[in-house]
Design a protein around this motif. Structure first.
Motif, mmCIF file in Angstrom:
data_model
loop_
_atom_site.group_PDB
_atom_site.id
_atom_site.type_symbol
_atom_site.label_atom_id
_atom_site.label_comp_id
_atom_site.label_asym_id
_atom_site.label_seq_id
_atom_site.Cartn_x
_atom_site.Cartn_y
_atom_site.Cartn_z
ATOM 1 N N SER A 269 0.758 -1.128 -0.326
ATOM 2 C CA SER A 269 0.045 -0.058 0.113
ATOM 3 C C SER A 269 1.170 1.499 -0.047
ATOM 4 N N SER A 270 0.522 2.359 -0.401
ATOM 5 C CA SER A 270 0.857 3.907 -0.410
ATOM 6 C C SER A 270 1.730 3.941 0.434
ATOM 7 N N LYS B 213 7.335 -1.681 1.560
ATOM 8 C CA LYS B 213 6.263 -2.296 0.323
ATOM 9 C C LYS B 213 7.408 -3.501 -0.204
ATOM 10 N N GLY B 214 8.366 -3.809 0.259
ATOM 11 C CA GLY B 214 9.071 -4.528 -0.825
ATOM 12 C C GLY B 214 10.205 -4.393 -1.905
ATOM 13 N N ASN B 215 10.603 -5.163 -2.189
ATOM 14 C CA ASN B 215 12.013 -5.300 -3.215
ATOM 15 C C ASN B 215 11.916 -4.183 -4.351
ATOM 16 N N PHE B 216 10.973 -5.225 -4.601
ATOM 17 C CA PHE B 216 10.213 -4.417 -5.908
ATOM 18 C C PHE B 216 9.723 -2.641 -6.375
ATOM 19 N N LEU B 217 8.890 -2.424 -5.003
ATOM 20 C CA LEU B 217 8.715 -0.912 -5.163
ATOM 21 C C LEU B 217 9.961 -0.476 -4.323
ATOM 22 N N GLU B 218 10.223 -0.670 -3.463
ATOM 23 C CA GLU B 218 10.966 -0.006 -2.826
ATOM 24 C C GLU B 218 12.450 0.834 -3.651
ATOM 25 N N LEU B 219 12.777 -0.016 -4.730
ATOM 26 C CA LEU B 219 14.069 -0.124 -5.605
ATOM 27 C C LEU B 219 13.321 1.011 -6.687
ATOM 28 N N LEU B 220 12.076 0.412 -6.677
ATOM 29 C CA LEU B 220 11.392 1.354 -7.853
ATOM 30 C C LEU B 220 11.413 2.858 -7.454
ATOM 31 N N GLU B 221 10.783 3.215 -6.255
ATOM 32 C CA GLU B 221 10.981 4.485 -5.887
ATOM 33 C C GLU B 221 12.269 4.850 -5.390
ATOM 34 N N TRP B 222 12.690 4.110 -4.963
ATOM 35 C CA TRP B 222 14.532 4.687 -4.897
ATOM 36 C C TRP B 222 14.933 5.267 -5.949
ATOM 37 N N TYR B 223 15.094 4.521 -7.266
ATOM 38 C CA TYR B 223 15.451 4.789 -8.348
ATOM 39 C C TYR B 223 14.983 6.553 -9.089
ATOM 40 N N GLY B 224 13.576 5.787 -8.591
ATOM 41 C CA GLY B 224 12.817 7.341 -9.305
ATOM 42 C C GLY B 224 13.478 8.819 -8.965
ATOM 43 N N LEU B 225 13.484 8.460 -7.346
ATOM 44 C CA LEU B 225 14.150 9.706 -6.118
ATOM 45 C C LEU B 225 15.096 10.042 -7.159
ATOM 46 N N ASN C 66 16.538 9.592 -10.308
ATOM 47 C CA ASN C 66 16.400 9.677 -11.698
ATOM 48 C C ASN C 66 15.171 10.806 -11.233
ATOM 49 N N ASP C 67 15.530 12.447 -12.182
ATOM 50 C CA ASP C 67 14.248 12.500 -11.965
ATOM 51 C C ASP C 67 13.246 12.505 -14.660
ATOM 52 N N GLU C 68 13.946 11.635 -14.479
ATOM 53 C CA GLU C 68 12.953 11.364 -15.624
ATOM 54 C C GLU C 68 12.243 10.579 -15.633
ATOM 55 N N VAL C 69 13.291 9.553 -14.858
ATOM 56 C CA VAL C 69 12.248 8.270 -14.503
ATOM 57 C C VAL C 69 10.727 8.439 -13.796
ATOM 58 N N GLY C 70 11.614 9.356 -12.383
ATOM 59 C CA GLY C 70 10.728 9.073 -11.314
ATOM 60 C C GLY C 70 9.562 10.416 -11.709
ATOM 61 N N LYS C 71 9.744 10.948 -12.982
ATOM 62 C CA LYS C 71 8.399 11.613 -13.788
ATOM 63 C C LYS C 71 7.377 10.917 -13.984
ATOM 64 N N VAL C 72 7.238 9.745 -14.261
ATOM 65 C CA VAL C 72 6.132 8.336 -14.720
ATOM 66 C C VAL C 72 6.320 7.044 -14.280
ATOM 67 N N ILE C 73 6.718 7.444 -12.719
ATOM 68 C CA ILE C 73 6.284 6.103 -12.540
ATOM 69 C C ILE C 73 5.441 6.225 -11.072
ATOM 70 N N LEU C 74 4.903 5.310 -10.800
ATOM 71 C CA LEU C 74 4.738 5.196 -9.226
ATOM 72 C C LEU C 74 3.053 6.071 -9.780
ATOM 73 N N LYS C 75 2.848 6.994 -8.292
ATOM 74 C CA LYS C 75 2.036 8.035 -8.094
ATOM 75 C C LYS C 75 2.363 8.686 -9.375
ATOM 76 N N ASN C 76 3.021 9.292 -10.728
ATOM 77 C CA ASN C 76 2.909 10.311 -12.004
ATOM 78 C C ASN C 76 3.033 9.119 -12.905
ATOM 79 N N ALA C 77 1.889 8.130 -12.765
ATOM 80 C CA ALA C 77 2.298 7.441 -13.871
ATOM 81 C C ALA C 77 -0.075 7.689 -13.856
ATOM 82 N N PRO C 78 -0.252 6.835 -15.327
ATOM 83 C CA PRO C 78 -1.688 6.965 -15.268
ATOM 84 C C PRO C 78 -2.385 5.333 -14.354
#
Length: 429
Positions: free
Chosen positions: A172-173, A178-190, A192-204
């Motif tokens: 949950s948000s 949140k588990g390895n996958f979401l934690e790593l994705l969130e870490w990477y988005g923070l 890399n701004d280009e990635v952070g703009k299109v993942i998780l809460k910023n994605a449709p």
């Protein structure tokens, strides 16, 4: 996604036999449709009607949603006795397992729906199949359903709690784990701004690419690329395998296969190659699983030069064990324990190998081929590797390499003069 995470991974050539073995599991997993997960308990398909291999996945979907507990509704009333009675949402407070079906206007037990096993006491079936609606005696029946520590409900509740705790994370948000996958994705988005703009809460909302199936696909992509790198480093070299099997938390028998080889720099490399689900732990089934993996990764059994297993009888049996089955196809697949046992299982052969090695060292010292001194060229013997500690195999290999000339001489003597046919056969292998 390819823009940020690279191209799709190369696909390893499949093995028809291995695919056939897992076809049923994969088909059933891929066939799960979101529409199958019904919020209303009166519309759900019983867990027992799903394939065995996907029941836990279905349970996880329902656990994530939680029990169906509509509140603030005007519940349908029915004539019971002299009064019109209905379900009360206040009951949820004391009975967290309680669910209400707005489609059928009856109550169910969430725990028993997920983990009902075998026999169900009379009266309990209403909470798992047809639904409960005797509102006049609701509290009495609820307490009877819960019962004592030996009740079916109590056992289902324990299984539910163990199942939830086994998950280990909450996706949950607001979760801090949140588990390895979401934690790593969130870490990477923070980072890399280009990635952070299109993942998780910023994605449709309908294209966040974080569903369990997507996570599995990405994990599989990483596994494929890692395996290809391992196979690339191995090349056409000879190698050994270490094999072990155990039962995982879902009670499936899993066989782990590790390969060991020497790289181009002369270093001993040990890499995990595959984890295979085996339906039985007989030596024949384990051998078939190894054949499947070898076929999938295009590895030839003729390049195999060593085997290592745990101490289970089905893996070390002299006649029908996995070792023997592999040796029938490739006599070059040395088994360390067999060599060490053949050379040192009797006092006579142990003394023989010590004497031969002693004479060999003396001759080399006299010829100036090796030196003397403290800690150098001391008397030694073959060390039998441990059943479960892989590090002990390294000591055996080192001593075997240093004493190889003496070992072969002893084996030749046993082959010619051995008293027992079985022992002579082992020496000849």
């Amino acid at each position: 996604m390819e823009k940020y995470f690279g191209k799709r991974p190369r696909i390893l050539d499949s093995c028809p036999e291995l695919e056939a073995q897992n076809a049923e599991e994969n088909l059933m997993e891929n066939d799960i449709n979101e529409s199958e997960i019904k919020a209303d308990p009166g519309l759900r398909k019983p867990i027992a009607e799903y394939g065995v291999n996907i029941r836990d996945r279905i349970r996880r979907e329902y656990v994530a949603k939680g029990p169906c507990q509509p509140k603030g509704n005007i519940f349908q009333k029915t004539r019971q006795g002299k009064d019109n009675r209905s379900f009360r949402d206040a009951w949820y407070k004391d009975y967290d397992w309680l669910e209400y079906s707005e489609a059928k206007h009856v109550a169910y037990c969430f725990y028993c729906f997920l983990f009902k096993r075998g026999y169900v006491a009379p009266g309990d079936e209403a909470f798992t199949s047809c639904g409960f609606s005797n509102w006049k005696k609701a509290l009495e029946k609820f307490k009877a359903h819960v019962g004592d520590k030996s009740s079916a409900h109590h056992k289902a509740r324990i299984e539910y709690e163990n199942f939830v705790n086994q998950r280990g994370h909450d996706e949950s948000s607001t979760s801090l784990n949140k588990g390895n996958f979401l934690e790593l994705l969130e870490w990477y988005g923070l980072r890399n701004d280009e990635v952070g703009k299109v993942i998780l809460k910023n994605a449709p909302g309908n294209n966040q690419m974080t569903s369990p199936s997507v996570q599995k696909d990405m994990a599989n992509a990483c596994a494929v690329e890692t395996t290809l790198d391992i196979l690339g480093e191995l090349g056409d070299k000879h190698f050994s395998i270490l094999v072990d099997e155990s039962r995982d938390c879902s009670t499936k028998e899993q066989m782990a296969i590790v390969i060991r080889f020497v790289n181009k720099d002369g270093q001993i490399i040990e890499m995990f190659l595959a984890l295979v689900h085996v339906k039985k732990t007989s030596s024949v089934c384990l051998k078939e699983a190894i054949d499947f993996v070898f076929a999938k990764f295009k590895l030839s059994l003729s390049r195999l030069r060593g085997q290592g297993y745990d101490g289970a009888s089905n893996m070390r049996g002299e006649c029908n064990g996995l070792k023997a089955l592999i040796l029938k196809e490739n006599p070059s697949t040395c088994y360390l324990i067999s060599i060490a046992t053949t050379c040192g299982s009797s006092c006579k052969r142990a003394d023989m190998i010590r004497q031969i090695e002693h004479d060999r060292l003396v001759e080399m010292i006299e010829n100036g081929e090796i030196g003397t001194g403290r800690g150098q060229n001391q008397e030694t013997s073959l060390k039998r590797p441990g059943d479960t500690r892989w590090g002990s195999h390294y000591v055996t290999v080192i001593r075997l390499a240093n004493m190889w000339q003496s070992v072969t001489e002893v084996l030749e003597n046993v082959l010619v003069d051995g008293e027992e046919y079985e022992t002579r056969g082992k020496a000849g292998m």
